[in-house]
Design an enzyme around this catalytic site. Sequence first.
Site, short mmCIF file in Angstrom:
data_model
loop_
_atom_site.label_atom_id
_atom_site.label_comp_id
_atom_site.label_asym_id
_atom_site.label_seq_id
_atom_site.Cartn_x
_atom_site.Cartn_y
_atom_site.Cartn_z
CE1 TYR A 142 10.40 -37.47 -30.38
CE2 TYR A 142 10.07 -36.14 -28.39
CZ TYR A 142 10.74 -36.45 -29.56
OH TYR A 142 12.27 -35.96 -29.37
CE LYS A 193 14.49 -43.89 -44.99
NZ LYS A 193 15.91 -43.60 -45.56
CG ASP A 225 18.31 -40.93 -46.22
OD1 ASP A 225 17.28 -40.15 -46.72
OD2 ASP A 225 18.37 -41.83 -46.39
CG ASP A 249 14.56 -34.30 -30.92
OD1 ASP A 249 14.71 -33.15 -30.34
OD2 ASP A 249 14.96 -35.37 -30.72
CG ASP A 253 19.55 -31.15 -31.19
OD1 ASP A 253 18.62 -30.32 -30.90
OD2 ASP A 253 20.37 -31.69 -30.35
C1 IPM Z 1 13.54 -30.79 -27.59
C2 IPM Z 1 14.03 -31.70 -26.76
C3 IPM Z 1 12.94 -32.48 -26.09
C4 IPM Z 1 12.35 -33.35 -27.24
C5 IPM Z 1 13.23 -33.60 -25.03
C6 IPM Z 1 13.88 -32.81 -23.74
C7 IPM Z 1 11.96 -34.32 -24.57
O1 IPM Z 1 15.11 -32.55 -27.23
O2 IPM Z 1 12.59 -29.82 -27.60
O3 IPM Z 1 14.13 -30.80 -28.85
O4 IPM Z 1 12.70 -34.54 -27.63
O5 IPM Z 1 11.68 -32.89 -27.93
MG MG Z 2 15.63 -31.97 -29.21
#
Ligand code: IPM
Ligand code: MG
Length: 362
Positions: A142, A193, A225, A249, A253
């Site tokens: 990032y 990884k 993975d 990240d 999710d």
């Molecule tokens: C998160 C979001 C952010 C990230 C974006 C909005 C920059 O997806 O907080 O997980 O990638 O960190």
């Molecule tokens: Mg995110």
Amino acid sequence: MTAKNILILPGDGIGPEIIDQAIKVLTVLRDEKSVALTWELGLIGGASYDKFAQPFTAETLNQAKQADAVLLGAVGGYQWDNLPRELRPEKGLLALRAGLGLYANLRPALLYPMLASASTLRADVVAGLDLMIVRELTGGIYFGQPRGIRTLENGEQQGFNTLVYSESEIQRIAHMAFKTAMKRQNRLCSVDKANVLESSQLWRDVMETVAKDYPSVELSHLYVDNAAMQLVLNPKQFDVMVTGNLFGDILSDCAAMLTGSIGMLPSASMNDKGQGMYEPIHGSAPDIAGKGLANPLATILSVAMMLRYSLQQSQWADRLEQAVVAVLKQGLRTADIQNTDQAVVDTSTMGDAVVTALRELA
Ligand code: IPM
Ligand code: MG
């Protein structure tokens, strides 16, 4: 007692409407005078861009540095998607994380029993799920340099980014993760990884070294993975997972959906001074913004994390989490966590219900 000051950054999309619900909760806490609280509002993301032509300003950074804690809604929206990358709302969030040095991102994934059927996974796979992802937040790909889009000699364009982790960056997130595991079930899984990436090889080596300071914690390693596969195959095998910025990240999710909805999950981001920024892990959902469809519970649960980690009010944090459980037990559901047989309530009604439950728990 001097009041604790919170900087509130509603941001974009559904940010303002979910933050409104969090403010209702903060108002209850303040009016009961058990917590001496004040707050101020600030701008970030597209909201900041529209006023200052910048997604993040020195003013907001200053406000954040002075605050005892920061509460953020979400950033981003279609109208800003074609701006140069440096001016996009997401850049504002990244600048806030970097500016405060918020290297440790704690993302719990907890399944509330009443929501087991809201998950796309079988209830028996997710029932009882309680895991914590510790994501490194200010390093890795990032932020790595160099980065950009360049034109090669043959005229072709090439995009490039750099995945870099220094020993000290890995050490500090490792310590945070081991300490987190010690407060839970003493099991830590580091995700990397290392079969392909040198930065991951160092990550793994440093994790092993730091592990010597925490003999009571059992450390394991997974390639990312495989970790993604294990999360949907048997998520209950995990207690704490620690990983880099990009993998964290993605995996967070994935973990969120195990719990039924990304609309349920809060997060805390800490720096080495113990300062924290609190935000739901979901985004600004511009497609549903302003329609009263957003689930405010991730933001309200972020307030609970703030009470616990930055304001040293763990009893209030417990009470707020109990209030959330109470409204779920009453059967209140926003659209994202609805079952076919349940009526859907809007964002504000859900916020009001939490407020009522919170008062009743006093
Ligand atoms: C998160 C979001 C952010 C990230 C974006 C909005 C920059 O997806 O907080 O997980 O990638 O960190
Ligand atoms: Mg995110």
